[in-house]
Write a protein that holds these residues in place. Structure first.
Motif, PDB file in Angstrom:
ATOM      1  N   GLY A   1       1.074  -1.338   0.006  1.00 44.73           N
ATOM      2  CA  GLY A   1       0.009  -0.038   0.096  1.00 44.73           C
ATOM      3  C   GLY A   1       0.846   1.470   0.015  1.00 44.73           C
ATOM      4  N   HIS A   2       2.279   1.072   0.874  1.00 41.64           N
ATOM      5  CA  HIS A   2       2.813   2.578   0.443  1.00 41.64           C
ATOM      6  C   HIS A   2       3.623   2.943  -0.519  1.00 41.64           C
ATOM      7  N   PHE A   3       3.353   2.056  -2.127  1.00 40.35           N
ATOM      8  CA  PHE A   3       4.019   2.173  -2.551  1.00 40.35           C
ATOM      9  C   PHE A   3       2.889   2.599  -4.177  1.00 40.35           C
ATOM     10  N   ILE A   4       1.479   2.177  -3.246  1.00 38.46           N
ATOM     11  CA  ILE A   4      -0.137   2.585  -4.773  1.00 38.46           C
ATOM     12  C   ILE A   4       0.298   3.658  -4.017  1.00 38.46           C
ATOM     13  N   GLN A   5       0.021   4.348  -3.387  1.00 42.23           N
ATOM     14  CA  GLN A   5      -0.371   5.293  -1.950  1.00 42.23           C
ATOM     15  C   GLN A   5      -0.336   6.516  -3.339  1.00 42.23           C
ATOM     16  N   GLY A   6      -1.363   7.357  -3.432  1.00 47.04           N
ATOM     17  CA  GLY A   6      -1.213   8.749  -3.823  1.00 47.04           C
ATOM     18  C   GLY A   6      -1.035   8.877  -5.879  1.00 47.04           C
ATOM     19  N   GLN A   7      -0.949   7.223  -6.337  1.00 48.83           N
ATOM     20  CA  GLN A   7      -1.211   6.405  -7.789  1.00 48.83           C
ATOM     21  C   GLN A   7      -2.115   6.627  -8.340  1.00 48.83           C
ATOM     22  N   GLU A   8      -3.335   6.614  -7.747  1.00 44.13           N
ATOM     23  CA  GLU A   8      -4.339   6.414  -8.276  1.00 44.13           C
ATOM     24  C   GLU A   8      -5.194   7.321  -9.462  1.00 44.13           C
ATOM     25  N   ASN A   9      -4.436   8.775  -9.672  1.00 47.01           N
ATOM     26  CA  ASN A   9      -5.210   9.002 -11.107  1.00 47.01           C
ATOM     27  C   ASN A   9      -3.727   9.657 -11.851  1.00 47.01           C
ATOM     28  N   LYS A  10      -2.535   8.100 -11.468  1.00 48.54           N
ATOM     29  CA  LYS A  10      -1.867   7.852 -12.476  1.00 48.54           C
ATOM     30  C   LYS A  10      -2.632   6.793 -13.855  1.00 48.54           C
ATOM     31  N   PRO A  11      -2.753   7.527 -14.935  1.00 49.59           N
ATOM     32  CA  PRO A  11      -2.681   6.818 -16.366  1.00 49.59           C
ATOM     33  C   PRO A  11      -2.785   5.150 -16.079  1.00 49.59           C
TER      34      PRO A  11
ATOM     35  N   GLN B   1      -3.733   3.462 -13.046  1.00 52.20           N
ATOM     36  CA  GLN B   1      -5.361   3.206 -13.225  1.00 52.20           C
ATOM     37  C   GLN B   1      -5.494   1.838 -14.425  1.00 52.20           C
ATOM     38  N   GLU B   2      -4.752   1.881 -15.325  1.00 54.46           N
ATOM     39  CA  GLU B   2      -4.898   0.705 -16.181  1.00 54.46           C
ATOM     40  C   GLU B   2      -4.069  -0.474 -15.195  1.00 54.46           C
ATOM     41  N   ILE B   3      -3.705  -0.673 -14.341  1.00 54.92           N
ATOM     42  CA  ILE B   3      -3.141  -2.560 -14.138  1.00 54.92           C
ATOM     43  C   ILE B   3      -3.913  -2.606 -13.136  1.00 54.92           C
ATOM     44  N   ILE B   4      -5.370  -1.689 -12.670  1.00 62.01           N
ATOM     45  CA  ILE B   4      -5.713  -1.950 -11.686  1.00 62.01           C
ATOM     46  C   ILE B   4      -7.356  -2.487 -12.197  1.00 62.01           C
ATOM     47  N   SER B   5      -7.282  -1.555 -13.720  1.00 57.82           N
ATOM     48  CA  SER B   5      -8.429  -2.101 -14.424  1.00 57.82           C
ATOM     49  C   SER B   5      -8.581  -3.540 -14.660  1.00 57.82           C
TER      50      SER B   5
ATOM     51  N   SER C   1       5.920  -2.951 -11.343  1.00 55.27           N
ATOM     52  CA  SER C   1       5.651  -1.645 -12.211  1.00 55.27           C
ATOM     53  C   SER C   1       5.394  -0.554 -11.412  1.00 55.27           C
ATOM     54  N   LEU C   2       4.052  -0.912 -10.686  1.00 59.24           N
ATOM     55  CA  LEU C   2       4.314   0.128  -9.333  1.00 59.24           C
ATOM     56  C   LEU C   2       4.501   0.580  -8.570  1.00 59.24           C
ATOM     57  N   THR C   3       6.141  -0.729  -8.013  1.00 60.98           N
ATOM     58  CA  THR C   3       6.424   0.062  -7.458  1.00 60.98           C
ATOM     59  C   THR C   3       7.869   1.773  -8.224  1.00 60.98           C
ATOM     60  N   LEU C   4       7.818   1.053  -9.737  1.00 57.28           N
ATOM     61  CA  LEU C   4       8.526   1.933 -10.841  1.00 57.28           C
ATOM     62  C   LEU C   4       7.991   3.393 -10.658  1.00 57.28           C
ATOM     63  N   MET C   5       6.285   3.400 -11.145  1.00 56.86           N
ATOM     64  CA  MET C   5       5.390   4.631 -10.522  1.00 56.86           C
ATOM     65  C   MET C   5       5.311   5.523  -9.243  1.00 56.86           C
TER      66      MET C   5
END
Length: 99
Positions: free
Chosen positions: A43-53, A56-60, A81-85
């Motif tokens: 979660g700490h790596f994902i936090q705040g990433q919700e608006n990045k395209p 969104q592509e990965i989660i969708s 991928s999530l860590t890099l962004m």
């Protein structure tokens, strides 16, 4: 087994252990379980990433056919991928090590 391993080896071993603790007997995770695992354990790596395209592509993609399963290799690709962004990665890069 990794007592003499590097920190990086230990980190990847930890990710493998986390994956395996959630995986089914065939060593696979449903896409729904993968999404839950990424959100709860990374979660700490994902936090705040919700608006990045790309996020969104990965989660969708995990929401589509959520009963389908992924293997460890695909899980690690998602994790990297999530860590890099992640914004957290930039914070980590800015820390000066004193080893």
């Amino acid at each position: 087994a990794l007592r003499k391993g590097s920190d990086l080896e230990k980190a990847f071993a930890t990710a493998a252990l986390v994956y395996n603790s959630y995986a089914d007997p065939e060593s696979k995770l449903s896409k729904a379980a993968t999404k839950s695992l990424l959100q709860s354990q990374f979660g700490h790596f994902i936090q705040g990433q919700e608006n990045k395209p790309k996020y969104q592509e990965i989660i969708s993609s995990l929401d589509e056919e959520s009963e389908n399963k992924i293997n460890f290799e695909d899980f690690m690709i998602l994790l990297v991928s999530l860590t890099l962004m992640s914004d957290l990665l930039q914070e980590i890069k800015n820390v000066k090590t004193t080893k």
